[in-house]
Design a protein around this motif. Structure first.
Motif, short mmCIF file in Angstrom:
data_model
loop_
_atom_site.label_atom_id
_atom_site.label_comp_id
_atom_site.label_asym_id
_atom_site.label_seq_id
_atom_site.Cartn_x
_atom_site.Cartn_y
_atom_site.Cartn_z
N ASN A 138 0.82 -1.21 0.00
CA ASN A 138 0.00 0.00 0.00
C ASN A 138 0.85 1.26 0.00
N ALA A 139 2.07 1.15 0.49
CA ALA A 139 2.94 2.33 0.57
C ALA A 139 3.66 2.60 -0.73
N THR A 140 3.62 1.67 -1.68
CA THR A 140 4.38 1.86 -2.92
C THR A 140 3.53 1.80 -4.18
N HIS A 141 2.29 1.37 -4.06
CA HIS A 141 1.44 1.22 -5.24
C HIS A 141 0.33 2.27 -5.27
N THR A 142 -0.02 2.70 -6.47
CA THR A 142 -1.19 3.54 -6.69
C THR A 142 -2.39 2.63 -6.95
N GLY A 202 -16.92 1.98 -16.41
CA GLY A 202 -17.06 2.50 -17.77
C GLY A 202 -15.77 3.17 -18.20
N VAL A 203 -15.88 4.43 -18.63
CA VAL A 203 -14.68 5.17 -19.05
C VAL A 203 -14.14 6.05 -17.93
N GLN A 204 -14.86 6.13 -16.81
CA GLN A 204 -14.46 7.00 -15.71
C GLN A 204 -13.48 6.27 -14.80
N GLU A 205 -12.31 6.83 -14.62
CA GLU A 205 -11.28 6.19 -13.80
C GLU A 205 -10.83 7.12 -12.68
N THR A 206 -10.59 6.54 -11.50
CA THR A 206 -10.12 7.30 -10.35
C THR A 206 -8.81 6.70 -9.87
N LEU A 207 -7.81 7.55 -9.63
CA LEU A 207 -6.51 7.12 -9.13
C LEU A 207 -6.32 7.63 -7.70
N GLN A 208 -5.75 6.77 -6.86
CA GLN A 208 -5.42 7.16 -5.49
C GLN A 208 -3.95 6.86 -5.25
N VAL A 226 -5.00 1.24 4.23
CA VAL A 226 -6.17 0.92 3.43
C VAL A 226 -6.75 2.19 2.82
N TRP A 227 -7.20 2.11 1.56
CA TRP A 227 -7.92 3.23 0.92
C TRP A 227 -9.41 3.10 1.25
N ARG A 228 -10.01 4.17 1.70
CA ARG A 228 -11.43 4.18 2.06
C ARG A 228 -12.17 5.17 1.18
N THR A 229 -13.27 4.71 0.58
CA THR A 229 -14.05 5.60 -0.28
C THR A 229 -15.50 5.16 -0.24
N GLU A 230 -16.36 5.86 -0.96
CA GLU A 230 -17.76 5.49 -1.12
C GLU A 230 -18.10 5.55 -2.60
N LEU A 231 -18.74 4.49 -3.09
CA LEU A 231 -19.07 4.39 -4.51
C LEU A 231 -20.55 4.06 -4.69
N THR A 232 -21.12 4.59 -5.77
CA THR A 232 -22.50 4.21 -6.09
C THR A 232 -22.52 2.75 -6.54
N PRO A 233 -23.65 2.06 -6.39
CA PRO A 233 -23.72 0.66 -6.80
C PRO A 233 -23.38 0.49 -8.27
N GLY A 234 -22.70 -0.60 -8.61
CA GLY A 234 -22.36 -0.87 -9.99
C GLY A 234 -21.20 -1.82 -10.12
N TYR A 235 -20.76 -1.97 -11.33
CA TYR A 235 -19.69 -2.91 -11.66
C TYR A 235 -18.40 -2.12 -11.88
N TYR A 236 -17.34 -2.48 -11.18
CA TYR A 236 -16.09 -1.73 -11.21
C TYR A 236 -14.91 -2.66 -11.48
N SER A 237 -13.86 -2.06 -12.04
CA SER A 237 -12.56 -2.71 -12.12
C SER A 237 -11.64 -2.04 -11.11
N PHE A 238 -10.99 -2.84 -10.27
CA PHE A 238 -10.05 -2.33 -9.28
C PHE A 238 -8.66 -2.88 -9.61
N GLY A 239 -7.63 -2.15 -9.27
CA GLY A 239 -6.29 -2.64 -9.51
C GLY A 239 -5.23 -1.76 -8.88
N ALA A 240 -3.99 -2.14 -9.11
CA ALA A 240 -2.85 -1.42 -8.54
C ALA A 240 -1.85 -1.10 -9.64
N ILE A 241 -1.11 -0.02 -9.44
CA ILE A 241 -0.07 0.40 -10.38
C ILE A 241 1.24 0.43 -9.61
N GLY A 242 2.22 -0.36 -10.07
CA GLY A 242 3.50 -0.40 -9.40
C GLY A 242 4.36 0.82 -9.68
#
Length: 410
Positions: free
Chosen positions: A349-353, A359-365, A371-387
């Motif tokens: 968590n300390a080294t990855h984004t 859809g086409v809307q993407e959010t980066l943290q 731990v990342w904490r957020t609130e999202l509307t119901p739906g289908y999402y893709s989650f992942g990490a960037i090294g």
């Protein structure tokens, strides 16, 4: 009550409301002192709410005005006001609309309620007023069999696993009969279970649940709303769910000058997270979903306030009924679900984004170390990490539909 740098701790208390016989037919009541602040007449079942907030205890043992704050817990009373304002302004249930709202408050500036209609003065949260308010609250609901009852109490409280006292403003007014200023919560519960004609009951207790007073230890838990009621519930009585701010033996918390942590969690859950689609309902607040949402909101507040999560209070639910719902969102509104995302192993968590995409809307943290904490509307999402090398990895697709969802990307 013990004050700390994080907040005030308070003994367990229950919502207390007084009753006045001078009311208007519809809407807000405009008299100087009152308990019944909203009444909407109907011949059909509705929702009847009784809220008690006790922040000022003028006869609390050891309290000396101007010298100390022993026993004074304004966060309980401020929190009760926030819950009352939510019911008055945002409660939505076309099947059982808000039919009445009763409010008892004790604060040090005239027992004032800061409502959307302006500042109004309400009756004090004494044990006498509680008993009167209880009788009127039950009578209103029984006039429309099948109604829903809601009781919210915030203030000092004492109790054990099963027994509980709701400590009112006049606690210790007569030191030899201290518990005349308290109400026996179990007797309230049994009376409703045995005699109410309502279909569902939601009870919220925003108080500590520790036994520290001799009268309670000896079995005196305060005044009874019905001396003839025993613990055996009638068959076919109302379905009752109780939400406690803390587990048995625990303390409830809040910061001075702000709503209690439990009240904040309840309002946030009712506003956005405590919803599910079930039984043909579109985004309704069912008891089991509400419990999960309130519990998680309370945990997040403790994280924010830097409390030790290993010792945090945990809400407790009694006799849950997963088929009943309190309110629902208007058709045009979507809930937001609490989501927490972590790499696996969590040291990454300390080294990855972290990213999530719908859809086409993407959010980066950015890397956070936790731990990342957020609130999202119901739906289908893709989650992942960037090294650190910019390579996307660990993609995971998830449907976010529950009030709380934990995502591991690893």
């Amino acid at each position: 009550m013990i004050h700390t740098n994080k907040g005030n701790y308070f003994l367990s208390f229950c919502t207390i409301i007084t009753y006045t016989r001078c009311v208007k037919d519809v809407g807000y009541i405009g008299f100087r002192f009152m308990t019944l602040v909203i009444r909407n007449h109907s011949e059909h079942p509705g929702t009847h709410v009784l809220i008690v907030g006790v922040g000022s205890y003028p006869t609390f043992p050891g309290y000396v005005p101007g010298q100390n704050t022993m026993g004074q817990i304004d966060s309980a009373e401020i929190g009760a006001q926030s819950v009352a304002n939510w019911f008055a302004q945002k409660f939505h249930n076309p099947s059982k609309p808000l039919a009445s709202l009763r409010l008892l408050l004790s604060n040090d500036h005239g027992n004032q309620w800061e409502s959307a209609e302006g500042v109004q003065q309400v009756d004090a949260a004494t044990s006498d007023n509680f008993l009167d308010a209880y009788d009127a609250w039950i009578a209103d609901a029984d006039a429309q069999p099948g109604s829903t009852l809601v009781l919210y109490f915030a203030g000092h409280g004492i109790g054990s696993w099963a027994d509980h006292s709701l400590i009112c403003e006049n606690y210790n007014a007569a030191p030899k009969r201290r518990m005349e200023g308290a109400v026996d919560y179990n007797n309230v519960l049994y009376a409703i279970a045995n005699k109410s004609k309502s279909s569902h009951v939601w009870i919220f207790i925003d108080s500590c649940r520790v036994s520290e007073i001799a009268q309670a230890i000896n079995g005196d838990y305060g005044r009874k709303v019905d001396d003839g009621t025993g613990p055996i519930g009638k068959i076919g009585g109302p379905k009752i769910s109780t939400f406690f701010a803390t587990s048995p033996g625990g303390e409830a918390h809040g910061n001075a000058g702000a709503p209690s942590f439990f009240a904040e969690a309840v309002v946030k859950a009712f506003e956005s997270n405590a919803f599910d689609r079930r039984n043909g309902r579109d985004w309704a607040c069912f008891t089991d979903v509400a419990f999960r949402a309130i519990s998680k909101q309370l945990e997040r507040i403790y994280v924010r306030e830097d409390f030790d999560l290993a010792t945090r209070p945990v809400p407790y639910q009694w006799n849950a009924d997963s088929d009943s719902f309190l309110h629902c969102l208007p058709a045009e509104r979507l809930p937001t679900m609490m989501v927490e995302i972590s790499c696996d192993p969590d040291s990454d968590n300390a080294t990855h984004t972290i990213f999530w995409k719908q859809g086409v809307q993407e959010t980066l943290q950015q890397p956070s170390g936790q731990v990342w904490r957020t609130e999202l509307t119901p739906g289908y999402y893709s989650f992942g990490a960037i090294g650190g090398d910019g390579r996307r990895c660990r993609n995971k697709n998830e449907s976010v539909v529950l009030p709380f969802h934990y995502i591991f990307v690893g």
